[in-house]
Write an enzyme that holds these catalytic residues in place. Structure first.
Site, short mmCIF file in Angstrom:
data_model
loop_
_atom_site.label_atom_id
_atom_site.label_comp_id
_atom_site.label_asym_id
_atom_site.label_seq_id
_atom_site.Cartn_x
_atom_site.Cartn_y
_atom_site.Cartn_z
N LYS A 266 8.15 5.14 0.76
CA LYS A 266 7.07 4.15 0.81
C LYS A 266 5.73 4.89 0.89
O LYS A 266 5.56 5.78 1.73
CB LYS A 266 7.25 3.23 2.02
CG LYS A 266 6.07 2.26 2.25
CD LYS A 266 6.36 1.23 3.35
CE LYS A 266 5.10 0.48 3.76
NZ LYS A 266 5.32 -0.51 4.82
N ASP B 287 -2.24 0.63 5.80
CA ASP B 287 -1.77 -0.76 5.81
C ASP B 287 -2.63 -1.60 6.76
O ASP B 287 -2.43 -1.59 7.97
CB ASP B 287 -0.30 -0.81 6.24
CG ASP B 287 0.25 -2.23 6.21
OD1 ASP B 287 -0.44 -3.13 5.69
OD2 ASP B 287 1.39 -2.43 6.71
N LYS C 26 -3.80 -7.40 9.94
CA LYS C 26 -3.17 -7.06 11.22
C LYS C 26 -4.15 -7.25 12.36
O LYS C 26 -5.36 -7.08 12.17
CB LYS C 26 -2.75 -5.58 11.19
CG LYS C 26 -1.51 -5.31 10.37
CD LYS C 26 -1.10 -3.85 10.47
CE LYS C 26 0.09 -3.55 9.60
NZ LYS C 26 1.33 -4.25 10.00
N ASP D 283 1.57 4.81 7.21
CA ASP D 283 2.46 3.97 6.41
C ASP D 283 2.89 4.63 5.10
O ASP D 283 3.59 4.02 4.28
CB ASP D 283 1.79 2.61 6.14
CG ASP D 283 2.79 1.46 6.15
OD1 ASP D 283 3.92 1.66 6.63
OD2 ASP D 283 2.43 0.37 5.66
N ASP E 128 1.26 -8.74 4.46
CA ASP E 128 1.57 -7.60 5.35
C ASP E 128 3.00 -7.10 5.17
O ASP E 128 3.38 -6.06 5.68
CB ASP E 128 1.32 -8.01 6.81
CG ASP E 128 1.18 -6.79 7.73
OD1 ASP E 128 1.07 -5.67 7.20
OD2 ASP E 128 1.20 -6.98 8.96
N GLU F 281 4.05 -5.73 2.58
CA GLU F 281 3.68 -5.14 1.30
C GLU F 281 4.61 -4.01 0.85
O GLU F 281 4.79 -3.78 -0.33
CB GLU F 281 2.24 -4.60 1.37
CG GLU F 281 2.06 -3.22 2.03
CD GLU F 281 2.50 -3.13 3.49
OE1 GLU F 281 2.53 -4.17 4.15
OE2 GLU F 281 2.82 -2.02 3.95
N ARG G 153 7.86 -3.55 0.95
CA ARG G 153 9.04 -3.93 0.15
C ARG G 153 8.62 -4.34 -1.27
O ARG G 153 9.38 -4.16 -2.21
CB ARG G 153 9.82 -5.03 0.87
CG ARG G 153 9.14 -6.36 0.97
CD ARG G 153 9.77 -7.27 2.02
NE ARG G 153 9.40 -6.90 3.38
CZ ARG G 153 9.87 -7.47 4.48
NH1 ARG G 153 10.76 -8.45 4.37
NH2 ARG G 153 9.46 -7.10 5.67
N1 BES Z 1 3.98 -0.93 7.83
C1 BES Z 1 4.40 -2.12 8.49
C2 BES Z 1 5.56 -1.87 9.46
C3 BES Z 1 5.27 -1.03 10.67
C4 BES Z 1 4.95 -1.63 11.86
C5 BES Z 1 5.39 0.34 10.63
C6 BES Z 1 4.72 -0.86 12.99
C7 BES Z 1 5.16 1.10 11.75
C8 BES Z 1 4.83 0.50 12.94
C9 BES Z 1 4.86 -3.14 7.47
O1 BES Z 1 4.17 -3.13 6.27
C10 BES Z 1 4.64 -4.49 8.07
O2 BES Z 1 3.52 -4.82 8.31
N2 BES Z 1 5.71 -5.23 8.28
C11 BES Z 1 5.63 -6.53 8.83
C12 BES Z 1 6.60 -7.39 8.09
C13 BES Z 1 6.48 -8.86 8.41
C14 BES Z 1 5.16 -9.40 7.91
C15 BES Z 1 7.64 -9.59 7.77
C16 BES Z 1 6.01 -6.43 10.31
O3 BES Z 1 6.89 -5.65 10.64
O4 BES Z 1 5.38 -7.13 11.10
ZN ZN Z 2 3.32 -1.37 5.76
MN MN Z 3 2.40 -4.31 6.37
#
Ligand code: BES
Ligand code: ZN
Ligand code: MN
Length: 483
Positions: free
Chosen positions: A250, A255, A262, A273, A332, A334, A336
């Site tokens: 990734k 992010d 966020k 990220d 968020d 993103e 995937r």
């Molecule tokens: N990059 C984040 C995941 C993340 C969170 C990595 C904390 C490291 C530490 C990812 O892109 C994300 O924001 N995921 C969301 C998904 C949700 C919106 C379904 C999440 O985990 O809140």
């Molecule tokens: Zn992310």
């Molecule tokens: Mn994200």
């Protein structure tokens, strides 16, 4: 180093090295251990000044715990912890090799000590006024005759693993304004230039568009920073192998969450990220020295996830390279979406095995804490082989299920799949199931490294920040396949 015996209260085991040293110190070491009730428990240390009885001015004994429970990684961690604690204070240290380890060859002991030292000494000091590190020399001491050729091999090997890991750390720790998609692409080019077996292709926005990567470009379009689709290819000089491994990382260089922005606290950590991408580059930076006997691809869809008037918005539908449509319900989620295209690309290039690494879900931190990676696979043999490699390198992983019944949750009313599930629960699994839609039954493994990629507190082998998680596991796995 010292072990503790099996007894109820656990007594200190005096190794031959301990006894030698104690003799030279006229029994003072034993005395200090008695006074301080040092029994060699894991993580326990005792130290004394030597009053010029030996060349070293100070002796430190580190407990490795119960001998029956010992694994080599305990030694790697003990060394890492020690070296990181003295790196700013001492110029040189002598490490006395433990020689009373059962079923361990001295070369492996040397390897983990070198890895532990290099990783423990690491710092990201680029933006500090001065690099405070003073440690310059580590001497390994042993009473065993050891073939210098095999010793050199062990040292070089460990240094290589550390070097790949450290490159990944540097990339993760670098600010997003510098570690842009273009920066990563240039680095990939440099890596390819340095080795005749490696070639590199960089696709810009227009070329990615031609390949049908609407998903990746949907996330990228909010930002003026040009996206890059980066492909590294290692091809051995002579290869009879039908295997073609693709390592997919990734590559979200920052992010922000996008339109689903966020919350502010800790957003600064989201420069991490692209840890999956950093892993790919770390592996490729040393891969020609590991000499895989089969082709290996590294694939990164690199872009930040930012906010502007051209942002993708909730409800937008994009078509990934493999033809499947994705309804973006939350900007968020993103990672995937971009990986739908990098995985599709791996399949289109004939990968026979895909291993992806992604800082994909906060849910993985909830499930496994911040030191353990979630691990998924549709192939038992692959999973077991990679798991063994991870164990040997001391990188913590735990398998989670690709539960078919949970696929329901990723359904979209308007597209083939939605980028967020309709339930809060099991978010790491539903994210993995999403990715599975883009690997076309290829033997595949997915690592959610949202936790271990970035240390929020200092660890034995890593200061705060990027850890380079996964680089060593992948190198070890590749070497295992070679054999
Ligand atoms: N990059 C984040 C995941 C993340 C969170 C990595 C904390 C490291 C530490 C990812 O892109 C994300 O924001 N995921 C969301 C998904 C949700 C919106 C379904 C999440 O985990 O809140
Ligand atoms: Zn992310
Ligand atoms: Mn994200």
């Amino acid at each position: 180093f010292a072990f503790q015996d099996n007894g109820k209260k656990g007594k200190l085991i005096k190794s031959p090295q301990f006894i030698d040293l104690d003799k030279a110190l006229k029994g003072q070491l034993t005395k200090v251990c008695e006074v301080e009730k040092f029994t060699g428990t894991r993580g326990e240390t005792v130290s004394m000044y030597t009053s010029d009885k030996i060349v070293a001015s100070k002796v430190v004994v580190m407990g490795l715990g119960n001998k029956d429970e010992f694994v080599l990684n305990d030694l790697r961690k003990a060394v890492g912890k020690y070296v990181s604690s003295v790196k700013k204070r001492l110029d040189s240290v002598v490490i006395v090799l433990p020689e009373d380890l059962d079923d361990v060859v001295l070369e492996d002991t040397v390897s983990v000590i070198i890895e532990g030292s290099e990783l423990g000494a690491y710092e990201f000091a680029k933006y500090k006024e001065k690099d405070e590190r003073s440690l310059e020399l580590i001497i390994l001491a042993t009473s065993t005759q050891i073939d210098s050729k095999s010793l050199k091999k062990a040292i070089d090997h460990a240094a290589l693993y550390a070097q790949g890991t450290i490159l990944a750390r540097d990339l993760v720790n670098e600010q997003a304004a510098i570690a842009t998609p273009t920066f990563l692409a240039n680095l990939a080019r440099d890596i390819a230039k340095g080795s005749p077996e490696i070639s590199c292709k960089i696709f810009d926005k227009a070329q990615a568009e031609k390949m049908g990567m609407e998903a990746f470009l949907g996330i990228a379009r909010a930002s003026d920073t040009p996206p890059k689709f980066i492909v590294l290819e290692y091809n051995p000089v002579k290869s009879k192998s039908k295997k073609k491994l693709a390592i997919v990382g990734k590559g979200i260089t920052f992010d922000s969450g996008g339109i689903n922005v966020k919350p502010g606290d800790h957003m600064q950590d989201m420069k991490m990220d692209m840890s999956g991408a950093a892993l790919v580059l770390g592996v490729f930076s040393v891969i020609s020295k590991i000499k895989p006997t089969f082709p290996v691809m590294g694939i990164i869809a690199a872009t930040p996830n930012l906010i502007s008037s051209s942002s993708i918005v909730p409800g937008d539908v994009v078509r990934a390279m493999n033809g499947k449509t994705i309804e973006v319900l939350n900007t968020d989620a993103e990672g995937r979406v971009t990986m739908a295209d990098s995985l599709s690309y791996a399949v289109s290039k004939g990968a026979t095995e895909i291993i992806d690494f992604a800082t994909l879900t906060g849910a993985c931190l909830v499930a496994l804490g911040d030191e353990i990676a979630g691990m998924f696979s549709n192939n038992r043999d692959l999973l077991e082989a990679v798991k063994t490699a991870a164990f040997e390198e001391g990188e913590k992983v735990w398998e989670l299920p690709l539960e078919k019944d949970y696929k329901e949750m990723n359904k979209s009313d308007v597209a083939d799949i939605a980028n967020i599930p309709n339930s809060r629960y099991g978010g790491t699994i539903t994210a993995a199931l999403f990715l599975q839609e883009f690997i076309a039954n290829t033997p595949w493994m997915h690592f959610d490294i949202a936790g271990p990629a970035f240390a929020n507190k200092p660890q034995a082998l890593s200061p705060k920040g990027g850890t380079g998680f996964g680089v060593r596991t992948m190198l070890k796995y590749i070497e295992g396949v070679n054999k």
